[in-house]
Design a protein around this motif. Structure first.
Motif, PDB file in Angstrom:
ATOM      1  N   PHE A   1       0.847  -1.185   0.000  1.00 58.64           N
ATOM      2  CA  PHE A   1       0.000   0.000   0.000  1.00 58.64           C
ATOM      3  C   PHE A   1       0.883   1.236   0.000  1.00 58.64           C
ATOM      4  CE2 PHE A   1      -2.993   3.200   1.369  1.00 58.64           C
ATOM      5  CZ  PHE A   1      -4.125   2.840   0.652  1.00 58.64           C
TER       6      PHE A   1
ATOM      7  N   ASP B   1      -0.141   8.601  -1.217  1.00 60.12           N
ATOM      8  CA  ASP B   1       0.117   9.642  -2.212  1.00 60.12           C
ATOM      9  C   ASP B   1       1.017  10.752  -1.700  1.00 60.12           C
ATOM     10  OD1 ASP B   1      -1.405   8.256  -3.995  1.00 60.12           O
ATOM     11  OD2 ASP B   1      -3.137   9.588  -3.902  1.00 60.12           O
TER      12      ASP B   1
ATOM     13  N   ASN C   1      -8.412   0.312   2.423  1.00 61.99           N
ATOM     14  CA  ASN C   1      -9.225   0.554   1.233  1.00 61.99           C
ATOM     15  C   ASN C   1      -9.968   1.884   1.324  1.00 61.99           C
ATOM     16  OD1 ASN C   1      -8.409  -1.724  -0.149  1.00 61.99           O
ATOM     17  ND2 ASN C   1     -10.080  -2.982   0.639  1.00 61.99           N
TER      18      ASN C   1
ATOM     19  N   SER D   1      -7.627   4.433   0.172  1.00 62.74           N
ATOM     20  CA  SER D   1      -7.576   4.366  -1.290  1.00 62.74           C
ATOM     21  C   SER D   1      -8.793   5.061  -1.906  1.00 62.74           C
ATOM     22  CB  SER D   1      -7.510   2.902  -1.737  1.00 62.74           C
ATOM     23  OG  SER D   1      -7.478   2.808  -3.133  1.00 62.74           O
ATOM     24  N   LYS D   2      -9.972   4.808  -1.364  1.00 64.49           N
ATOM     25  CA  LYS D   2     -11.199   5.428  -1.893  1.00 64.49           C
ATOM     26  C   LYS D   2     -11.181   6.941  -1.722  1.00 64.49           C
ATOM     27  CE  LYS D   2     -14.196   1.482  -1.701  1.00 64.49           C
ATOM     28  NZ  LYS D   2     -15.137   0.679  -0.967  1.00 64.49           N
TER      29      LYS D   2
ATOM     30  N   GLY E   1      -4.108   7.045  -1.489  1.00 61.82           N
ATOM     31  CA  GLY E   1      -3.164   5.940  -1.593  1.00 61.82           C
ATOM     32  C   GLY E   1      -3.717   4.865  -2.498  1.00 61.82           C
ATOM     33  N   ASN E   2      -2.874   3.884  -2.821  1.00 63.40           N
ATOM     34  CA  ASN E   2      -3.329   2.798  -3.676  1.00 63.40           C
ATOM     35  C   ASN E   2      -2.463   1.555  -3.479  1.00 63.40           C
ATOM     36  OD1 ASN E   2      -1.072   2.877  -5.756  1.00 63.40           O
ATOM     37  ND2 ASN E   2      -1.840   4.967  -5.867  1.00 63.40           N
ATOM     38  N   TRP E   3      -2.996   0.447  -3.938  1.00 60.82           N
ATOM     39  CA  TRP E   3      -2.306  -0.844  -3.855  1.00 60.82           C
ATOM     40  C   TRP E   3      -1.439  -1.041  -5.078  1.00 60.82           C
ATOM     41  CZ3 TRP E   3      -2.359  -3.831   0.363  1.00 60.82           C
ATOM     42  CH2 TRP E   3      -3.381  -3.640   1.299  1.00 60.82           C
TER      43      TRP E   3
END
Length: 133
Positions: free
Chosen positions: A17, A20, A117, A120-121, A125-127
């Motif tokens: 993970f 940003d 998650n 992320s939503k 951030g992101n996987w």
């Protein structure tokens, strides 16, 4: 995260993970999990308990730090108690930490996955998949 990869799958060990933006003194409280808050344990390294129970020797901590490529990641370390001394293991990839937790408390691992998650939503951030270790 790819739809076909699920918590507990061996391939999930390779999921990392990535945030940003770096965690700082100004924004670290934005990443609270349950009643816990990130604490800076060394320059540029933040930690927070993810799983600790009195009746379980296994413990897991969020580790947030910048890696060699300049990205800020959420990884995990296991708590290690030797006598009266307590230390953290070398960090492991996000997915690997969650898979280890799954063996101890599947619901808690799912809760932490949901927490990540939600980050992320919120487009913070992101996987990413990393090479197998």
């Amino acid at each position: 995260m790819e739809d076909n990869i699920k918590l507990g799958d061996p391939i999930f060990n390779q999921m990392l993970f990535v945030l940003d933006k770096p965690v700082t003194e100004a924004n670290h409280k934005d990443y609270r999990y349950e009643n816990e808050e990130l604490l800076q344990i060394s320059d540029g390294i933040w930690a927070m308990p993810a799983y600790m129970k009195d009746d379980d020797d296994f413990s897991l901590f969020f580790i947030v730090t910048e890696i060699d490529d300049g990205n800020t990641v959420i990884a995990f370390s296991q708590g290690e108690k030797k006598g009266a001394d307590f230390s953290l293991s070398d960090p492991m990839v996000t997915g690997e930490g969650l898979n280890r937790l799954t063996a101890h408390d599947k619901d808690k691992a799912a809760s932490i996955l949901h927490f990540l998650n939600m980050i992320s939503k919120a487009a913070e951030g992101n996987w990413r998949m990393v090479e197998g270790n």
